[in-house]
Enzyme design. Sequence first.
Site, PDB file in Angstrom:
ATOM      1  N   LYS A 103       0.815  -1.221   0.040  1.00  0.00           N
ATOM      2  CA  LYS A 103       0.077   0.044   0.047  1.00  0.00           C
ATOM      3  C   LYS A 103       0.779   1.174  -0.014  1.00  0.00           C
ATOM      4  O   LYS A 103       0.981   2.252  -0.760  1.00  0.00           O
ATOM      5  CB  LYS A 103      -0.899   0.085   1.086  1.00  0.00           C
ATOM      6  CG  LYS A 103      -1.866  -1.136   1.209  1.00  0.00           C
ATOM      7  CD  LYS A 103      -2.898  -1.192   2.270  1.00  0.00           C
ATOM      8  CE  LYS A 103      -2.210  -1.600   3.649  1.00  0.00           C
ATOM      9  NZ  LYS A 103      -1.517  -2.756   4.012  1.00  0.00           N
ATOM     10  N   THR A 104       1.691   1.357   0.814  1.00  0.00           N
ATOM     11  CA  THR A 104       2.803   2.477   0.964  1.00  0.00           C
ATOM     12  C   THR A 104       3.414   2.576  -0.349  1.00  0.00           C
ATOM     13  O   THR A 104       3.569   3.614  -0.792  1.00  0.00           O
ATOM     14  CB  THR A 104       3.707   2.336   2.310  1.00  0.00           C
ATOM     15  OG1 THR A 104       2.988   2.119   3.292  1.00  0.00           O
ATOM     16  CG2 THR A 104       4.573   3.563   2.368  1.00  0.00           C
ATOM     17  N   ASP A 148      -1.550   6.489   6.679  1.00  0.00           N
ATOM     18  CA  ASP A 148      -1.801   5.109   6.838  1.00  0.00           C
ATOM     19  C   ASP A 148      -2.546   4.919   8.291  1.00  0.00           C
ATOM     20  O   ASP A 148      -2.825   5.945   8.947  1.00  0.00           O
ATOM     21  CB  ASP A 148      -0.167   4.671   7.193  1.00  0.00           C
ATOM     22  CG  ASP A 148       0.059   3.073   6.677  1.00  0.00           C
ATOM     23  OD1 ASP A 148      -0.900   2.465   6.501  1.00  0.00           O
ATOM     24  OD2 ASP A 148       1.391   2.919   6.866  1.00  0.00           O
ATOM     25  N   THR A 197      -6.064  -1.401   7.127  1.00  0.00           N
ATOM     26  CA  THR A 197      -6.168  -3.135   7.115  1.00  0.00           C
ATOM     27  C   THR A 197      -7.610  -3.392   7.486  1.00  0.00           C
ATOM     28  O   THR A 197      -7.771  -4.619   7.470  1.00  0.00           O
ATOM     29  CB  THR A 197      -5.079  -3.754   8.147  1.00  0.00           C
ATOM     30  OG1 THR A 197      -4.957  -3.028   9.210  1.00  0.00           O
ATOM     31  CG2 THR A 197      -3.722  -3.608   7.563  1.00  0.00           C
ATOM     32  N   ARG A 256       6.379  -8.276   1.636  1.00  0.00           N
ATOM     33  CA  ARG A 256       7.428  -7.669   2.943  1.00  0.00           C
ATOM     34  C   ARG A 256       8.200  -9.006   3.365  1.00  0.00           C
ATOM     35  O   ARG A 256       9.279  -9.006   4.005  1.00  0.00           O
ATOM     36  CB  ARG A 256       6.608  -7.054   3.888  1.00  0.00           C
ATOM     37  CG  ARG A 256       7.149  -6.663   5.049  1.00  0.00           C
ATOM     38  CD  ARG A 256       6.692  -5.807   6.215  1.00  0.00           C
ATOM     39  NE  ARG A 256       6.326  -4.447   5.670  1.00  0.00           N
ATOM     40  CZ  ARG A 256       5.164  -3.951   5.825  1.00  0.00           C
ATOM     41  NH1 ARG A 256       4.406  -4.244   6.434  1.00  0.00           N
ATOM     42  NH2 ARG A 256       5.025  -2.729   5.437  1.00  0.00           N
TER      43      ARG A 256
HETATM   44  N1  LIG Z   1       3.860  -5.192  -5.993  1.00  0.00           N
HETATM   45  C1  LIG Z   1       5.251  -5.343  -5.528  1.00  0.00           C
HETATM   46  N2  LIG Z   1       6.237  -5.501  -6.115  1.00  0.00           N
HETATM   47  C2  LIG Z   1       7.422  -5.581  -5.537  1.00  0.00           C
HETATM   48  N3  LIG Z   1       7.747  -5.365  -4.322  1.00  0.00           N
HETATM   49  C3  LIG Z   1       6.676  -4.910  -3.457  1.00  0.00           C
HETATM   50  C4  LIG Z   1       5.254  -5.193  -3.971  1.00  0.00           C
HETATM   51  N4  LIG Z   1       4.335  -4.712  -2.990  1.00  0.00           N
HETATM   52  C5  LIG Z   1       5.304  -4.706  -1.790  1.00  0.00           C
HETATM   53  N5  LIG Z   1       6.350  -4.777  -2.116  1.00  0.00           N
HETATM   54  C6  LIG Z   1       7.534  -4.569  -1.276  1.00  0.00           C
HETATM   55  O1  LIG Z   1       7.177  -5.287   0.166  1.00  0.00           O
HETATM   56  C7  LIG Z   1       7.283  -4.251   1.457  1.00  0.00           C
HETATM   57  C8  LIG Z   1       6.176  -4.079   1.928  1.00  0.00           C
HETATM   58  O2  LIG Z   1       5.409  -3.001   1.207  1.00  0.00           O
HETATM   59  P1  LIG Z   1       4.530  -1.659   1.841  1.00  0.00           P
HETATM   60  O3  LIG Z   1       4.183  -0.790   0.592  1.00  0.00           O
HETATM   61  O4  LIG Z   1       5.384  -1.241   2.889  1.00  0.00           O
HETATM   62  O5  LIG Z   1       3.334  -2.702   2.242  1.00  0.00           O
HETATM   63  P2  LIG Z   1       2.102  -1.811   3.132  1.00  0.00           P
HETATM   64  O6  LIG Z   1       2.238  -0.621   3.238  1.00  0.00           O
HETATM   65  O7  LIG Z   1       0.786  -2.570   2.578  1.00  0.00           O
HETATM   66  O8  LIG Z   1       2.136  -2.546   4.630  1.00  0.00           O
HETATM   67  C9  LIG Z   1       8.369  -3.223   0.468  1.00  0.00           C
HETATM   68  O9  LIG Z   1       9.584  -3.372   0.709  1.00  0.00           O
HETATM   69  C10 LIG Z   1       7.928  -3.250  -1.061  1.00  0.00           C
HETATM   70  O10 LIG Z   1       9.126  -3.084  -1.652  1.00  0.00           O
HETATM   71 MG   LIG Z   2       2.434   0.621   4.773  1.00  0.00          MG
END
Ligand SMILES: Nc1ncnc2c1ncn2[C@@H]1O[C@H](COP(=O)(O)OP(=O)(O)O)[C@@H](O)[C@H]1O
Ligand SMILES: [Mg+2]
Length: 389
Positions: A103-104, A148, A197, A256
Amino acid sequence: MAIISSKQPDPQQPDDEPQKPKQKPKQKPEPQTTPSQKNQLLETAARPDEVSRNEDGIRPQSLDDYIGQKALKEVLQIAIQAAQSRNEPLDHLLLYGPPGLGKTTMALILAQEMKVDCKITTAPALERPRDIAGLLVNAKAGDILFIDEIHRLSRVTEEILYPAMEDARLDITIGKGQSARTRSIPLQPFTLVGATTKVGALTSPLRDRFGLIQRLRFYELDELTSIILRTATVLKTEIKEPGAMEIARRARGTPRIANRLLKRVRDYVQVKASGPITEQIAGEALELFNVDPCGLDWTDRRLLSVMIENFNGGPVGLDTMAAATGEDAQTIEEVYEPYLLQIGYLQRTPRGRIATPAAWRHLGYEMPEKPTLVTLSSINDDNDQLSLM
Ligand SMILES: Nc1ncnc2c1ncn2[C@@H]1O[C@H](COP(=O)(O)OP(=O)(O)O)[C@@H](O)[C@H]1O
Ligand SMILES: [Mg+2]
């Protein structure tokens, strides 16, 4: 800027962190593992070294580099093109889904693609009106404001956001009591990207103000494999595709976790072996780190084994499960079940949850040949008054 003195957020605001039930689980602990062996490698929440903007370059920077989530990418691609051709900011966007799915990362990519700045914040940091007001007033036209855990916004902050999102207007109250006056300040049009979430915990007025609401789903094995191969390239680590797949299998559908496991395997190779990460080396390393071959963590295993041992595999109601395991019902439903459903170890039926044959096999239980007698638990459904315990 004028001093804003509005009501402070209600200190009694219910904290949405799930509360642990008070009673201890009555069942004997699951044989294989204990809570002290809870595997931190499999936790979905970001660790401090995993939150930075570029994370050593691991975070993909463009939509092309963002692997998987095909439907989401298509929707956003269209939104980006439409906004750019009209020379307008993107529509407000709500992204929801389990932690660690990107998401981030997506919010940062959107800013990159729209060539605007992205301010990142989280709802608990926006407690006072002036926190959000400051961000809004300083946003330039088209900027992305990423919030977030947006389901945790305080009520005051949420109310400041409504006119800001709708009419690019900041309504503030100056002064107190009788002499209080409201003033409106025009804002530059911006894009709010919210992440959560728990989409169900959002108030409906807030949810209704998002033009786009998109769910992120768990990643398939081949997508996780591609993510691992890509990260390995960024980290300049040699890896064979079967090695990447071996790691992907244990990553709980979550990038992640995939990246985290890759880093641990890389350490292992550096110390214990040499050459590229192969299937065998990855398997050895992850076994050493106690990572379940399907990526199940301690609580997943416990939920399933309680279902199997105490309820003969189900069906068993959610509240009964919560009581039997000492976990919070909402946490079971939102944190643990989605992955178990995804890998087909759990089924939700109108009569309750069922552990599938695959779950029995994975945990090393033998399924009874014939369906056993109808037990109290199976007619019990969600009616917890009749609970077996
Ligand atoms: N579609 C994707 N392709 C490649 N890497 C991804 C992808 N989605 C997430 N990641 C990797 O996974 C990790 C977590 O992603 P993040 O955006 O922080 O998740 P969230 O915000 O949903 O908790 C980051 O290191 C990101 O680089
Ligand atoms: Mg995040």
